[in-house]
Design a protein around this motif. Structure first.
Motif, PDB file in Angstrom:
ATOM      1  N   VAL A 599       0.964  -1.404   0.069  1.00 22.13           N
ATOM      2  CA  VAL A 599      -0.108   0.022  -0.210  1.00 22.13           C
ATOM      3  C   VAL A 599       0.810   1.208   0.065  1.00 22.13           C
ATOM      4  O   VAL A 599       1.803   1.176   0.758  1.00 22.13           O
ATOM      5  N   HIS A 600       0.829   2.026  -0.754  1.00 19.33           N
ATOM      6  CA  HIS A 600       2.009   3.303  -1.243  1.00 19.33           C
ATOM      7  C   HIS A 600       1.153   4.281  -0.751  1.00 19.33           C
ATOM      8  O   HIS A 600       1.914   5.496  -0.955  1.00 19.33           O
ATOM      9  N   GLY A 601       0.144   4.437   0.066  1.00 17.03           N
ATOM     10  CA  GLY A 601      -0.513   5.799   0.388  1.00 17.03           C
ATOM     11  C   GLY A 601      -1.955   5.747   0.845  1.00 17.03           C
ATOM     12  O   GLY A 601      -2.489   4.701   0.546  1.00 17.03           O
ATOM     13  N   PRO A 602      -2.565   6.597   1.531  1.00 18.29           N
ATOM     14  CA  PRO A 602      -3.720   6.637   1.874  1.00 18.29           C
ATOM     15  C   PRO A 602      -4.669   6.833   1.090  1.00 18.29           C
ATOM     16  O   PRO A 602      -4.538   7.025  -0.239  1.00 18.29           O
ATOM     17  N   ILE A 603      -6.122   6.702   1.364  1.00 25.27           N
ATOM     18  CA  ILE A 603      -7.140   6.879   0.586  1.00 25.27           C
ATOM     19  C   ILE A 603      -7.017   8.466  -0.320  1.00 25.27           C
ATOM     20  O   ILE A 603      -6.676   9.408   0.411  1.00 25.27           O
ATOM     21  N   LEU A 604      -7.373   8.310  -1.577  1.00 24.22           N
ATOM     22  CA  LEU A 604      -7.290   9.743  -2.468  1.00 24.22           C
ATOM     23  C   LEU A 604      -8.119  10.691  -1.579  1.00 24.22           C
ATOM     24  O   LEU A 604      -9.124  10.565  -1.195  1.00 24.22           O
ATOM     25  N   GLY A 605      -7.393  11.904  -1.557  1.00 26.71           N
ATOM     26  CA  GLY A 605      -8.412  13.172  -0.872  1.00 26.71           C
ATOM     27  C   GLY A 605      -8.332  13.301   0.428  1.00 26.71           C
ATOM     28  O   GLY A 605      -8.488  14.296   0.996  1.00 26.71           O
ATOM     29  N   VAL A 606      -7.720  12.261   1.180  1.00 27.81           N
ATOM     30  CA  VAL A 606      -7.423  12.495   2.743  1.00 27.81           C
ATOM     31  C   VAL A 606      -6.573  13.186   3.263  1.00 27.81           C
ATOM     32  O   VAL A 606      -6.753  14.424   4.101  1.00 27.81           O
ATOM     33  N   ASP A 607      -5.038  13.331   2.452  1.00 31.14           N
ATOM     34  CA  ASP A 607      -4.151  14.257   2.792  1.00 31.14           C
ATOM     35  C   ASP A 607      -3.538  14.765   1.432  1.00 31.14           C
ATOM     36  O   ASP A 607      -2.956  14.089   0.609  1.00 31.14           O
ATOM     37  N   THR A 608      -3.836  16.108   1.397  1.00 30.68           N
ATOM     38  CA  THR A 608      -3.540  16.709   0.070  1.00 30.68           C
ATOM     39  C   THR A 608      -1.906  16.758   0.089  1.00 30.68           C
ATOM     40  O   THR A 608      -1.308  17.019  -1.390  1.00 30.68           O
ATOM     41  N   SER A 609      -1.277  16.682   1.095  1.00 35.77           N
ATOM     42  CA  SER A 609       0.057  16.614   0.793  1.00 35.77           C
ATOM     43  C   SER A 609       0.904  15.396   0.820  1.00 35.77           C
ATOM     44  O   SER A 609       2.207  15.436   0.675  1.00 35.77           O
ATOM     45  N   ALA A 610       0.230  14.469   0.782  1.00 34.46           N
ATOM     46  CA  ALA A 610       0.661  13.157   0.781  1.00 34.46           C
ATOM     47  C   ALA A 610       1.566  12.706  -0.677  1.00 34.46           C
ATOM     48  O   ALA A 610       1.102  13.147  -1.608  1.00 34.46           O
ATOM     49  N   THR A 611       2.635  12.134  -0.453  1.00 42.19           N
ATOM     50  CA  THR A 611       3.376  11.652  -1.681  1.00 42.19           C
ATOM     51  C   THR A 611       3.240  10.052  -1.790  1.00 42.19           C
ATOM     52  O   THR A 611       3.783   9.415  -0.680  1.00 42.19           O
ATOM     53  N   TYR A 612       2.867   9.548  -2.836  1.00 43.18           N
ATOM     54  CA  TYR A 612       2.755   8.133  -2.770  1.00 43.18           C
ATOM     55  C   TYR A 612       3.742   7.500  -3.552  1.00 43.18           C
ATOM     56  O   TYR A 612       4.581   8.213  -4.309  1.00 43.18           O
ATOM     57  N   GLY A 613       3.822   6.089  -3.086  1.00 45.23           N
ATOM     58  CA  GLY A 613       4.933   5.467  -3.722  1.00 45.23           C
ATOM     59  C   GLY A 613       4.582   4.460  -4.822  1.00 45.23           C
ATOM     60  O   GLY A 613       3.529   4.285  -5.210  1.00 45.23           O
ATOM     61  N   GLN A 614       5.410   3.571  -5.330  1.00 46.53           N
ATOM     62  CA  GLN A 614       4.958   2.679  -6.318  1.00 46.53           C
ATOM     63  C   GLN A 614       6.054   1.308  -5.965  1.00 46.53           C
ATOM     64  O   GLN A 614       7.064   1.449  -5.400  1.00 46.53           O
TER      65      GLN A 614
END
Length: 689
Positions: A599-614
């Motif tokens: 899991v590379h990040g939280p639900i979309l829209g929860v944290d606008t500053s989140a940076t997702y991985g892959q």
């Protein structure tokens, strides 16, 4: 009587003149024979004189002293009831120069009656060529007393009991035999077994005699000396017959088994009826389960055809459904263009009985085409086209309202018994309900498909090394407008962008948000942004909205040439890999079916500053990839872990490699998708080669 050597020896045994003192052995033998109650006698046939020893004289009722008497004196002591039989046996022995054996009663001077047995042989005296009969007599009174007691006991036996001598002549019959044969005992005794009115005895006596005569191997028992059969007589009455041999004849017992056979037949009929009911119940249950799994009208008709063919031998199935806004809908199995066109030309669309069934609501059973054609003579070509000769025409009724007709046809005449009629009428009820449900589903699907043309891809890319298939199912509680989506796009560098997402909620807001995210994800992918950047940007875009919409998504890029898969998971259910074992030396491959659980990040829209991985993994040839929304696996009151395991098991049970991703989609939906969906779902299957 000529007193030759044998006679003198015989007389000397009684102390008479002519005793040869040197013949001690003969004297000893005679004393031994006399000691066990055996009386010896010698009859000179020509003179009629009989010379008897003391034992013989006593047994024959001639007194206690030995001496010569006439044959008439001997015969006078034979009981009148046995005298004729005795004389016949004696005359036969004289003519044949053979032995004879007779058992008869003797009347003594004091009036006492005893039973004796006489065995004698006829010979010619070598000294003077005279015909003589020499024999011995024994007392049978005690044995006959036992026999008579046994006979009296057998008279109380409820079975027929017969005793046959060596010539198959009846020498004893009990009272039950007298009653069953309807004959007096004296008319049965002395009769040959072949003359009996009951064929079970008459037909098997000779067989038992033949089997008894067959040689028996050393060490084996002669089981052929017993014969047990059950069969009917000329009147159709069942008899249980048992025959067995005794040293000097046969014993036959017979029991009336008619009541038991009737009970057995009734029991077998009852068991057959219960078995049939159980079989029908199981068939009905199986059909009901299959009807519940079918989603469309065509699938339901396939279920009806398959079950009626396997369970009832149906050759043709036809369904006519009334439509509110158009002509009736016709479905035939096997499909017949001729019938569809022919029924369309008729004033009453469909089978000729349609109007009758819709008016009366009652089924019609035609056991042959003759009865059907009497009412509808113009339908002979239709019956020829269907190749049927017997028909069951059944109305389809839902809530008291007719919605159509089902026609079942058999290729030969058929008798519709009550059990089969009940089964057909019971079966057609759930089928009609399932048809109505399927038609509602199809109308909902039609509405959803119209919306899908606007927000979901109309087609999927057609690639050389990658095959794609997708399915979308709406929620069951409304018309299916939800926020699940999928997309597949070929990028300029040859990779394939794959997306499956889920916007929370239903209705127009969910649809508009889903359309926005789908188009944005495609635009970022076309700019060759990696999956991590796409999920990061989608989350930022969604967080800027004022409606607090949330979503999950998996964005993946697949290189068809190398098999490398790069994906970014934003709070979404993990993708499922279906992969065969990698070949030896293959690097970076996937060796088994498993979930990509990163899991590379939280639900979309929860944290606008989140940076997702892959993450990345290389897929071997023949691998499959399942991307899906949570509506496929989430169930109220059930563990998500168990549902994910069920999905993996269903996917693993499918044919691999997944050469037909569309078939795999359908298999997964049948095995895992809930019938009553509380959420919409989508499924995207990728197959590599």
């Amino acid at each position: 009587m000529d007193e030759g050597p044998d006679t003198r020896t015989f007389q000397a045994g009684q102390g008479a003149v002519g005793w040869d003192p040197a013949d001690l052995d003969a004297a000893r033998l005679h004393r031994a024979v006399s000691g066990v109650g055996i009386g010896l006698w010698d009859w000179d046939v020509g003179s009629g004189r009989v010379l008897a020893d003391c034992a013989a004289a006593r047994l024959l009722g001639l007194g206690k002293d030995a001496g010569p008497v006439s044959i008439d004196d001997v015969l006078a002591r034979v009981h009148p009831d046995e005298r004729a039989t005795f004389l016949r046996a004696r005359d036969v022995a004289l003519r044949a120069r053979s032995t004879f054996l007779e058992e008869y009663r003797v009347i003594h001077p004091d009036g006492a009656v005893t039973w004796v047995q006489t065995r004698a042989g006829v010979l010619v005296d070598a000294a003077d060529d005279t015909l003589r009969v020499i024999g011995f007599t024994t007392d049978r009174t005690s044995a006959r007393t036992v026999r008579e007691r046994v006979a009296r006991a057998l008279d109380h036996v409820s079975d027929i009991v017969l005793v046959l001598d060596e010539d198959d002549t009846i020498v004893y019959a009990n009272i039950e035999a007298v009653r069953q044969f309807g004959m007096a005992r004296q008319d049965i005794v002395g009769r040959a077994a072949a003359d009996l009115p009951l064929s079970p005895v008459r037909d098997h006596v000779a067989e038992l005699r033949r089997r008894r005569a067959d040689p028996v191997a050393p060490g084996e028992s002669n089981s052929a000396t017993v014969l047990e059969v059950e069969e009917t007589d000329a009147a159709g009455v069942w008899w249980a017959v048992r025959m067995f041999t005794i040293p000097d004849g046969l014993v036959v017992t017979m029991r009336n088994a008619d009541a038991r056979h009737r009970a057995d037949a009734e029991r077998a009929e009852l068991i057959g009826s219960l078995s049939s009911a159980l079989r029908r119940s199981r068939q009905l249950l199986d059909v009901t389960v299959e009807l519940g799994q079918a989603l469309t009208v065509d699938e339901l008709c396939d279920v009806a055809t398959r079950t009626s063919t396997s369970n009832l031998g149906v050759h043709f199935t036809g369904v006519v459904l009334l439509e509110d806004d158009g002509p009736p809908r016709v479905i035939t199995r096997p499909h017949s263009d001729f019938l569809t066109r022919a029924w369309a030309r008729m004033p009453d669309f469909g089978p000729a009985v349609t109007a009758q069934l819709l008016h009366t609501g009652q089924p019609r059973f035609d056991e042959s085409r003759a009865g059907y054609l009497r009412d509808f003579p113009d339908r002979a070509p239709n019956l020829d086209a269907m190749s049927i000769d017997a028909m069951a025409s059944l109305p389809l009724i839902v809530s008291g309202r007719p919605i159509g007709v089902m026609l079942l046809g058999w290729p030969t005449p058929r008798v519709f018994d009550e059990d089969e009629r009940r089964f057909l009428l019971t079966l057609v009820g759930p089928f009609a309900q399932a048809i109505e449900r399927a038609r509602l589903y199809e109308r909902q699907m039609s509405t959803v498909e119209t919306l899908q043309r606007a927000v979901l891809p109309r087609t999927l890319p057609d690639l050389d090394h990658v095959r794609l298939a997708a399915r979308y199912l709406p929620a069951a509680r409304d018309i299916g407008i939800g926020g699940d989506w999928y997309d597949a796009t070929v990028l300029s560098d040859g990779t394939v962008s794959l997306v499956v997402g889920d916007v929370g909620g239903h209705g127009l807001l969910a649809v508009s948000t889903m359309a926005e995210l789908r188009h944005a994800a495609r635009a970022y992918a076309l700019q060759l942004q990696p999956p991590a950047d796409i999920t990061t940007q989608l989350s930022a875009n969604l967080g800027e909205r004022t409606d607090e919409a949330l979503a999950t998504a998996v964005v993946a890029h697949l290189d068809p040439e190398t098999g490398w898969l790069t994906w970014s998971c934003a709070g979404h259910p993990p993708p499922l890999l279906l992969a065969a074992e990698p070949e030896a030396g293959e690097a970076g491959g996937v060796g088994a079916t498993r979930y990509l659980e990163d899991v590379h990040g939280p639900i979309l829209g929860v944290d606008t500053s989140a940076t997702y991985g892959q993450s990345s993994v290389q897929l071997p040839p023949g691998a499959g990839l399942l991307l899906y929304s949570d509506g496929l696996v989430e169930r109220r009151g059930r563990s998500l872990t168990d549902q994910l395991a069920a999905l993996a098991a269903a996917a693993a049970a499918a044919l691999r490699p997944p050469e037909d991703p569309g078939a795999l989609c359908d298999h997964i939906l049948r095995a895992v998708a809930p019938r009553e969906r509380e959420d919409d779902l989508c499924l995207l299957v990728v197959a590599t080669s």
